[in-house]
Write a protein that holds these residues in place. Structure first.
Motif, PDB file in Angstrom:
ATOM      1  N   PHE A 167       0.818  -1.211   0.000  1.00 52.86           N
ATOM      2  CA  PHE A 167       0.000   0.000   0.000  1.00 52.86           C
ATOM      3  C   PHE A 167       0.855   1.266   0.000  1.00 52.86           C
ATOM      4  O   PHE A 167       0.356   2.360   0.234  1.00 52.86           O
ATOM      5  N   GLY A 168       2.155   1.082  -0.239  1.00 54.05           N
ATOM      6  CA  GLY A 168       3.066   2.219  -0.249  1.00 54.05           C
ATOM      7  C   GLY A 168       4.045   2.167   0.911  1.00 54.05           C
ATOM      8  O   GLY A 168       3.964   1.311   1.793  1.00 54.05           O
ATOM      9  N   GLU A 169       4.965   3.107   0.923  1.00 58.80           N
ATOM     10  CA  GLU A 169       5.981   3.168   1.966  1.00 58.80           C
ATOM     11  C   GLU A 169       5.413   3.804   3.215  1.00 58.80           C
ATOM     12  O   GLU A 169       4.750   4.850   3.145  1.00 58.80           O
ATOM     13  N   ILE A 170       5.657   3.174   4.370  1.00 58.39           N
ATOM     14  CA  ILE A 170       5.128   3.677   5.643  1.00 58.39           C
ATOM     15  C   ILE A 170       6.284   3.935   6.594  1.00 58.39           C
ATOM     16  O   ILE A 170       7.143   3.069   6.803  1.00 58.39           O
ATOM     17  N   ILE A 201      -5.019   3.411  11.681  1.00 58.62           N
ATOM     18  CA  ILE A 201      -5.486   2.016  11.625  1.00 58.62           C
ATOM     19  C   ILE A 201      -5.098   1.388  10.286  1.00 58.62           C
ATOM     20  O   ILE A 201      -4.617   0.253  10.238  1.00 58.62           O
ATOM     21  N   ASP A 202      -5.268   2.142   9.206  1.00 60.67           N
ATOM     22  CA  ASP A 202      -4.886   1.639   7.879  1.00 60.67           C
ATOM     23  C   ASP A 202      -3.381   1.380   7.810  1.00 60.67           C
ATOM     24  O   ASP A 202      -2.939   0.403   7.179  1.00 60.67           O
ATOM     25  N   ARG A 203      -2.602   2.241   8.456  1.00 57.62           N
ATOM     26  CA  ARG A 203      -1.142   2.045   8.486  1.00 57.62           C
ATOM     27  C   ARG A 203      -0.786   0.727   9.171  1.00 57.62           C
ATOM     28  O   ARG A 203       0.064  -0.025   8.696  1.00 57.62           O
ATOM     29  N   ARG A 204      -1.438   0.458  10.303  1.00 59.41           N
ATOM     30  CA  ARG A 204      -1.142  -0.779  11.035  1.00 59.41           C
ATOM     31  C   ARG A 204      -1.529  -2.008  10.210  1.00 59.41           C
ATOM     32  O   ARG A 204      -0.812  -3.008  10.215  1.00 59.41           O
TER      33      ARG A 204
END
Length: 240
Positions: A167-170, A201-204
């Motif tokens: 989903f991309g770089e976090i 939440i989406d990041r986790r």
């Protein structure tokens, strides 16, 4: 007010009396004079509210004494235990009249002596709502966490590490890449809104999709080293 300054050498008129001098809204009864001293020991008086402070006291000449500048005025009003509504009213009056900026307040908060004072968290939340308080609070919190991790067996974590996900770089606050372990520092006022909380939440979810374990520290854990101990135990368990 002039007598108060003359009676206590080195003092600065502060709090609601300073607000009155600056022409700001005064939302309390001025029954006594609020004086702040830059030293811990000093005179006492039943006629004056004397507050001692080890931090800098930025002020300007007023008659034969000194009066707190608007930034110090805000800090001393906060430290007096005034309600959130009263603090917001005075702070917004200063911002509207452009006699201070959020960055001016941040600069004084970063000075030794002002790193901890009554009402700091309350003021930081108000600054955050006005768009510029996040960076100062976050940097100071991350520095405290680094001190707590030192000597705990959790050394070696990389701050601000970027993890590649579908989903991309976090970017995570601190990472142990070999163990795929991330520490996220998440006090309430870094969220600021429901939208930001949903984003976290989406990041986790994105991190767990690539087999990373996320340990999250919130307000309960960030009070002091003792309250942070459960986070250290979780990190050690995952690292082992």
């Amino acid at each position: 007010m002039l007598a108060a300054n003359l009676a206590l050498p080195g003092s600065v008129i502060a709090g609601w009396f300073a607000a009155h001098i600056h022409g700001l809204p005064v939302l309390v009864d001025l029954e006594s004079i609020d004086v702040t001293l830059a030293v811990r020991a000093g005179s006492r008086s039943r006629m004056l509210n004397v507050r001692r402070c080890s931090g800098p006291l930025p002020s300007k000449p007023w008659n034969a004494g000194r009066v707190a500048n608007p930034v110090l005025t805000i800090l001393t009003i906060v430290a007096s235990g005034s309600s959130k509504q009263k603090i917001e009213t005075v702070l917004d009056a200063c911002l509207t009249r452009r006699i201070l900026t959020v960055k001016h307040v941040e600069k004084l908060l970063a000075e030794p002596g002002w790193l901890q004072f009554r009402g700091r968290q309350h003021l930081m939340s108000l600054l955050l709502q006005r768009g510029e308080g996040r960076a100062l609070f976050r940097s100071q919190t991350e520095a405290r966490v680094s001190r707590w991790l030192h000597g705990s067996g959790c050394e070696g974590g990389i701050p601000n590490f970027k993890v590649a996900t579908p989903f991309g770089e976090i970017e995570v606050d601190r990472a142990w890449p070999e163990s795929k372990l991330a520490l996220e520092i998440s006090p309430f006022w870094t969220h600021g809104s429901r939208k930001t909380q949903e984003r976290d939440i989406d990041r986790r979810h994105a991190l767990t999709s690539v087999d990373w374990t996320v340990v999250e520290a919130d307000d309960r854990h960030l009070v002091n080293r003792r309250t942070f101990e459960p986070i250290i135990k979780l990190l050690l368990r995952e690292l082992r």
